[in-house]
Design a protein around this motif. Structure first.
Motif, PDB file in Angstrom:
ATOM      1  N   LEU A 200      -8.282  15.806  -2.251  1.00 59.87           N
ATOM      2  CA  LEU A 200      -9.269  15.384  -1.528  1.00 59.87           C
ATOM      3  C   LEU A 200      -8.880  14.561  -0.363  1.00 59.87           C
ATOM      4  CD1 LEU A 200     -11.599  13.990  -4.467  1.00 59.87           C
ATOM      5  CD2 LEU A 200     -11.527  16.195  -3.403  1.00 59.87           C
ATOM      6  N   MET A 201      -9.771  14.776   0.785  1.00 61.58           N
ATOM      7  CA  MET A 201      -9.553  13.811   2.141  1.00 61.58           C
ATOM      8  C   MET A 201      -9.783  12.442   1.540  1.00 61.58           C
ATOM      9  SD  MET A 201     -11.637  14.415   5.404  1.00 61.58           S
ATOM     10  CE  MET A 201     -13.213  14.183   4.587  1.00 61.58           C
ATOM     11  N   PHE A 202     -10.799  11.979   0.693  1.00 67.28           N
ATOM     12  CA  PHE A 202     -10.775  10.669   0.311  1.00 67.28           C
ATOM     13  C   PHE A 202     -11.842  10.615  -0.962  1.00 67.28           C
ATOM     14  CE2 PHE A 202     -13.615  10.721   4.205  1.00 67.28           C
ATOM     15  CZ  PHE A 202     -14.915  10.555   3.510  1.00 67.28           C
ATOM     16  N   VAL A 203     -11.962   9.821  -1.672  1.00 65.93           N
ATOM     17  CA  VAL A 203     -12.896   9.337  -2.625  1.00 65.93           C
ATOM     18  C   VAL A 203     -13.572   8.197  -2.037  1.00 65.93           C
ATOM     19  CG1 VAL A 203     -13.662   8.301  -4.904  1.00 65.93           C
ATOM     20  CG2 VAL A 203     -12.101  10.458  -4.717  1.00 65.93           C
ATOM     21  N   GLU A 204     -14.811   7.987  -1.940  1.00 69.44           N
ATOM     22  CA  GLU A 204     -15.856   7.115  -1.498  1.00 69.44           C
ATOM     23  C   GLU A 204     -16.333   6.388  -2.407  1.00 69.44           C
ATOM     24  OE1 GLU A 204     -19.535   6.662   1.633  1.00 69.44           O
ATOM     25  OE2 GLU A 204     -18.090   8.293   2.008  1.00 69.44           O
ATOM     26  N   GLU A 205     -16.455   4.977  -2.351  1.00 68.37           N
ATOM     27  CA  GLU A 205     -16.911   4.127  -3.213  1.00 68.37           C
ATOM     28  C   GLU A 205     -16.872   4.664  -4.584  1.00 68.37           C
ATOM     29  OE1 GLU A 205     -20.692   1.313  -1.569  1.00 68.37           O
ATOM     30  OE2 GLU A 205     -21.257   3.307  -2.150  1.00 68.37           O
ATOM     31  N   PRO A 206     -15.407   4.485  -4.892  1.00 68.83           N
ATOM     32  CA  PRO A 206     -15.187   4.932  -6.558  1.00 68.83           C
ATOM     33  C   PRO A 206     -16.088   3.855  -7.482  1.00 68.83           C
ATOM     34  CG  PRO A 206     -13.137   3.863  -5.609  1.00 68.83           C
ATOM     35  CD  PRO A 206     -14.274   4.156  -4.300  1.00 68.83           C
ATOM     36  N   VAL A 207     -16.167   2.605  -6.958  1.00 68.94           N
ATOM     37  CA  VAL A 207     -16.745   1.538  -7.714  1.00 68.94           C
ATOM     38  C   VAL A 207     -17.611   0.744  -6.494  1.00 68.94           C
ATOM     39  CG1 VAL A 207     -15.384   1.326  -9.775  1.00 68.94           C
ATOM     40  CG2 VAL A 207     -14.778  -0.042  -7.644  1.00 68.94           C
ATOM     41  N   ILE A 215     -10.579  -3.277 -10.531  1.00 66.81           N
ATOM     42  CA  ILE A 215      -9.947  -1.820 -10.954  1.00 66.81           C
ATOM     43  C   ILE A 215      -8.672  -1.678  -9.690  1.00 66.81           C
ATOM     44  CG2 ILE A 215     -11.551  -0.859  -9.355  1.00 66.81           C
ATOM     45  CD1 ILE A 215     -11.710   1.807 -11.226  1.00 66.81           C
ATOM     46  N   ALA A 216      -8.278  -3.052  -9.163  1.00 66.76           N
ATOM     47  CA  ALA A 216      -7.263  -2.716  -8.156  1.00 66.76           C
ATOM     48  C   ALA A 216      -6.136  -1.952  -8.513  1.00 66.76           C
ATOM     49  CB  ALA A 216      -6.818  -4.403  -7.835  1.00 66.76           C
ATOM     50  N   ASP A 217      -5.576  -2.172  -9.526  1.00 63.55           N
ATOM     51  CA  ASP A 217      -4.220  -1.569 -10.154  1.00 63.55           C
ATOM     52  C   ASP A 217      -4.537   0.031  -9.952  1.00 63.55           C
ATOM     53  OD1 ASP A 217      -2.761  -3.809 -10.015  1.00 63.55           O
ATOM     54  OD2 ASP A 217      -3.104  -4.144 -12.155  1.00 63.55           O
ATOM     55  N   VAL A 218      -5.725   0.511 -10.499  1.00 62.61           N
ATOM     56  CA  VAL A 218      -5.934   2.066 -10.664  1.00 62.61           C
ATOM     57  C   VAL A 218      -6.192   2.627  -9.288  1.00 62.61           C
ATOM     58  CG1 VAL A 218      -7.650   3.641 -11.540  1.00 62.61           C
ATOM     59  CG2 VAL A 218      -7.020   1.658 -12.962  1.00 62.61           C
ATOM     60  N   LEU A 219      -6.810   1.822  -8.495  1.00 65.00           N
ATOM     61  CA  LEU A 219      -6.928   2.411  -6.837  1.00 65.00           C
ATOM     62  C   LEU A 219      -5.681   2.328  -6.140  1.00 65.00           C
ATOM     63  CD1 LEU A 219     -10.276   0.566  -6.197  1.00 65.00           C
ATOM     64  CD2 LEU A 219     -10.173   2.896  -7.011  1.00 65.00           C
ATOM     65  N   ARG A 220      -4.714   1.489  -6.385  1.00 64.37           N
ATOM     66  CA  ARG A 220      -3.423   1.094  -5.617  1.00 64.37           C
ATOM     67  C   ARG A 220      -2.780   2.361  -6.006  1.00 64.37           C
ATOM     68  NH1 ARG A 220      -3.330  -4.324  -7.088  1.00 64.37           N
ATOM     69  NH2 ARG A 220      -4.346  -5.672  -5.457  1.00 64.37           N
ATOM     70  N   ASN A 221      -2.712   2.894  -7.410  1.00 62.50           N
ATOM     71  CA  ASN A 221      -1.886   3.960  -7.765  1.00 62.50           C
ATOM     72  C   ASN A 221      -2.402   5.336  -7.681  1.00 62.50           C
ATOM     73  OD1 ASN A 221       0.083   2.208  -8.729  1.00 62.50           O
ATOM     74  ND2 ASN A 221      -0.872   1.531 -10.399  1.00 62.50           N
ATOM     75  N   SER A 222      -3.495   5.382  -7.072  1.00 61.41           N
ATOM     76  CA  SER A 222      -4.355   6.724  -6.741  1.00 61.41           C
ATOM     77  C   SER A 222      -3.566   7.572  -5.809  1.00 61.41           C
ATOM     78  CB  SER A 222      -5.798   6.567  -6.524  1.00 61.41           C
ATOM     79  OG  SER A 222      -6.439   7.623  -5.969  1.00 61.41           O
ATOM     80  N   ILE A 242      -9.824  -5.629   2.890  1.00 63.75           N
ATOM     81  CA  ILE A 242      -8.652  -5.244   3.566  1.00 63.75           C
ATOM     82  C   ILE A 242      -7.276  -5.655   3.232  1.00 63.75           C
ATOM     83  CG2 ILE A 242      -7.609  -5.626   5.973  1.00 63.75           C
ATOM     84  CD1 ILE A 242     -10.521  -5.295   7.037  1.00 63.75           C
ATOM     85  N   THR A 243      -7.410  -7.011   2.744  1.00 62.61           N
ATOM     86  CA  THR A 243      -5.972  -7.604   2.410  1.00 62.61           C
ATOM     87  C   THR A 243      -5.575  -7.284   0.571  1.00 62.61           C
ATOM     88  OG1 THR A 243      -7.088  -9.756   1.680  1.00 62.61           O
ATOM     89  CG2 THR A 243      -6.262  -9.416   3.851  1.00 62.61           C
ATOM     90  N   SER A 244      -6.409  -6.720   0.061  1.00 58.85           N
ATOM     91  CA  SER A 244      -6.192  -6.420  -1.246  1.00 58.85           C
ATOM     92  C   SER A 244      -5.024  -5.169  -1.446  1.00 58.85           C
ATOM     93  CB  SER A 244      -7.323  -6.180  -2.084  1.00 58.85           C
ATOM     94  OG  SER A 244      -7.685  -4.534  -1.468  1.00 58.85           O
ATOM     95  N   GLY A 245      -4.949  -4.243  -0.425  1.00 63.52           N
ATOM     96  CA  GLY A 245      -3.965  -3.275  -0.667  1.00 63.52           C
ATOM     97  C   GLY A 245      -4.704  -2.207  -1.483  1.00 63.52           C
ATOM     98  N   VAL A 246      -5.861  -1.974  -1.777  1.00 61.30           N
ATOM     99  CA  VAL A 246      -6.633  -1.108  -2.602  1.00 61.30           C
ATOM    100  C   VAL A 246      -6.989   0.013  -1.607  1.00 61.30           C
ATOM    101  CG1 VAL A 246      -8.700  -0.917  -4.025  1.00 61.30           C
ATOM    102  CG2 VAL A 246      -7.198  -2.656  -4.285  1.00 61.30           C
ATOM    103  N   VAL A 247      -7.479  -0.335  -0.689  1.00 59.60           N
ATOM    104  CA  VAL A 247      -8.600   0.721   0.377  1.00 59.60           C
ATOM    105  C   VAL A 247      -7.631   1.095   1.332  1.00 59.60           C
ATOM    106  CG1 VAL A 247     -10.475   0.857   1.751  1.00 59.60           C
ATOM    107  CG2 VAL A 247     -10.695  -0.632  -0.275  1.00 59.60           C
ATOM    108  N   ASP A 248      -7.542   2.338   1.720  1.00 62.61           N
ATOM    109  CA  ASP A 248      -6.760   3.002   2.547  1.00 62.61           C
ATOM    110  C   ASP A 248      -7.835   3.366   3.820  1.00 62.61           C
ATOM    111  OD1 ASP A 248      -4.503   3.669   0.926  1.00 62.61           O
ATOM    112  OD2 ASP A 248      -6.075   4.777  -0.241  1.00 62.61           O
ATOM    113  N   ILE A 249      -9.097   3.440   3.730  1.00 68.40           N
ATOM    114  CA  ILE A 249      -9.905   3.938   4.769  1.00 68.40           C
ATOM    115  C   ILE A 249     -11.183   2.779   4.517  1.00 68.40           C
ATOM    116  CG2 ILE A 249     -11.296   5.580   5.818  1.00 68.40           C
ATOM    117  CD1 ILE A 249      -9.726   7.596   4.293  1.00 68.40           C
TER     118      ILE A 249
END
Length: 377
Positions: A200-207, A215-222, A242-249
């Motif tokens: 996928l290009m991206f998944v938006e608002e997974p939560v 769910i930060a660890d799950v998102l970082r490893n996606s 932004i500083t969490s390292g979770v979000v790419d877009i």
């Protein structure tokens, strides 16, 4: 300063100066248009009689001087005012807003088309049609209602819909899947894993944004890029994300997050963390024009949402309220940055006033689970 509630669910703001220059903004929070209009009217007490070119000063006062600050209503009102002030200033100088922001770094930006609806249906056929019309990326809703723990058939339905779209459009078309904040942590993990094979290009608002830390660890490893931000309203809201390292877009909305002035700062903050920007915009032409002025100057802007043909636009559509619809002519999946003065569009004021006589009272649906409890829409 005059507001116009317009079908299908929009709110326009017209600001006229004593020299006869008119600027337009789109201050709206979907489902709360009347509340935002009231906030605009309250903020007008400070603005009337001021120099419209002092945009940074006005933004600062309108944000900070009310003591209570932030949130969807306040920031959406401020966003529309900010857009209109940039429009006025650009028109007064005869240049597009992006020239006032340092000049454009791109000539055009990729756009995507919505397919399906709130409850995805016929997505494969609509995706194929969008590609035939020149789009190189599409976005669809993923799940419908989902409990914290839900049945496997709900997951398989999402997978089947996405698989059908991928098969219809081939491997090279971008597919965004919007979870719409409908998914809680346990099922988000399951769905992200199940959708990984479709690249996928991206998944938006997974939560929901307020649950990202859980769910930060799950998102970082996606393996799939994670996008969110339409329900964040300022640089302070975006700071931790932004500083969490979770979000790419990140997906700030220029009609919700303080307008051009604030989203420019949010985009720059994201760039420092190598995070992309894809402005949220399922709204009208003024909002889209403001987004494109931001896209022109933000190096990390990657793709632009637009509402042409979106399932909400039943009575009116994106191009109805502007004098020259060709300003948003899509070509090879992209749209050119408008070069006209101000926001680069000419609003059809006569039609705006005509449709404002009908107005709207749009509300998002209220969903419930089979047990009768509230379900996120």
């Amino acid at each position: 300063m005059t507001t116009f509630a317009l079908p299908p669910r929009w709110l326009f703001l017209r600001i006229e100066t004593d020299e006869g220059i008119v600027g337009w903004g789109e201050p709206v929070l979907e489902g709360r248009a009347a509340s935002v209009a009231a906030a605009v009217e309250e903020l007008s007490d400070y603005l009337i009689g001021k120099d419209p070119r002092r945009i940074e000063e006005h933004w600062t006062v309108l944000y900070r001087a009310g003591f209570y600050r932030g949130g969807g209503i306040h920031m959406s009102a401020l966003a529309g005012i900010d857009q209109a002030l940039w429009d006025i200033t650009g028109k007064a100088l005869g240049v597009p807003v992006h020239e006032l922001l340092g000049g454009r770094v791109r000539d055009r930006i990729k756009v995507y088309s919505w397919i399906g609806g709130d409850r995805p249906a016929e997505t494969a056929a609509q995706a194929k049609d969008a590609v035939e019309r020149g789009f190189s990326a599409v976005k669809m809703n993923g799940p419908e209602e989902l409990q914290y723990l839900d049945s496997r058939d709900k997951v398989e339905k999402v997978v089947a819909n996405v698989a059908a779209v991928r098969e219809a459009v081939g491997p090279d078309i971008g597919i965004g899947v919007d979870f719409h904040g409908r998914v809680h942590r346990p099922m988000a993990r399951v769905l992200l894993d199940a959708l990984q094979p479709f690249h996928l290009m991206f998944v938006e608002e997974p939560v929901l944004s307020e649950h990202v830390d859980g769910i930060a660890d799950v998102l970082r490893n996606s393996a799939t890029p994670i996008a969110l931000g339409e329900r964040l309203y300022s640089r302070w809201d975006f700071k931790d994300v932004i500083t969490s390292g979770v979000v790419d877009i990140i997906q700030p909305d220029l009609s919700h997050a303080g307008g051009i002035t604030e989203v420019r700062k949010i985009a720059a903050m994201a760039e420092a963390y190598d995070i992309a920007v894809a402005p949220h915009c399922p709204l009208g032409p003024v909002a889209l024009a403001a987004c494109l002025q931001l896209d022109a100057v933000a190096y990390n802007a990657v793709i632009q949402e637009q509402s042409l043909g979106i399932h909400y636009n039943t009575s009116n559509d994106l191009l109805d309220y502007i004098a020259d619809p060709t300003v948003f002519a899509y070509d090879a999946g992209s749209v050119a940055i408008p070069q006209g003065p101000g926001l680069g569009i000419e609003v059809n004021e006569d039609y705006v006033r005509e449709r404002a006589a009908e107005g709207h009272r749009w509300r998002n649906p209220v969903w419930r689970h089979t047990d009768g409890s509230f379900a996120e829409w």
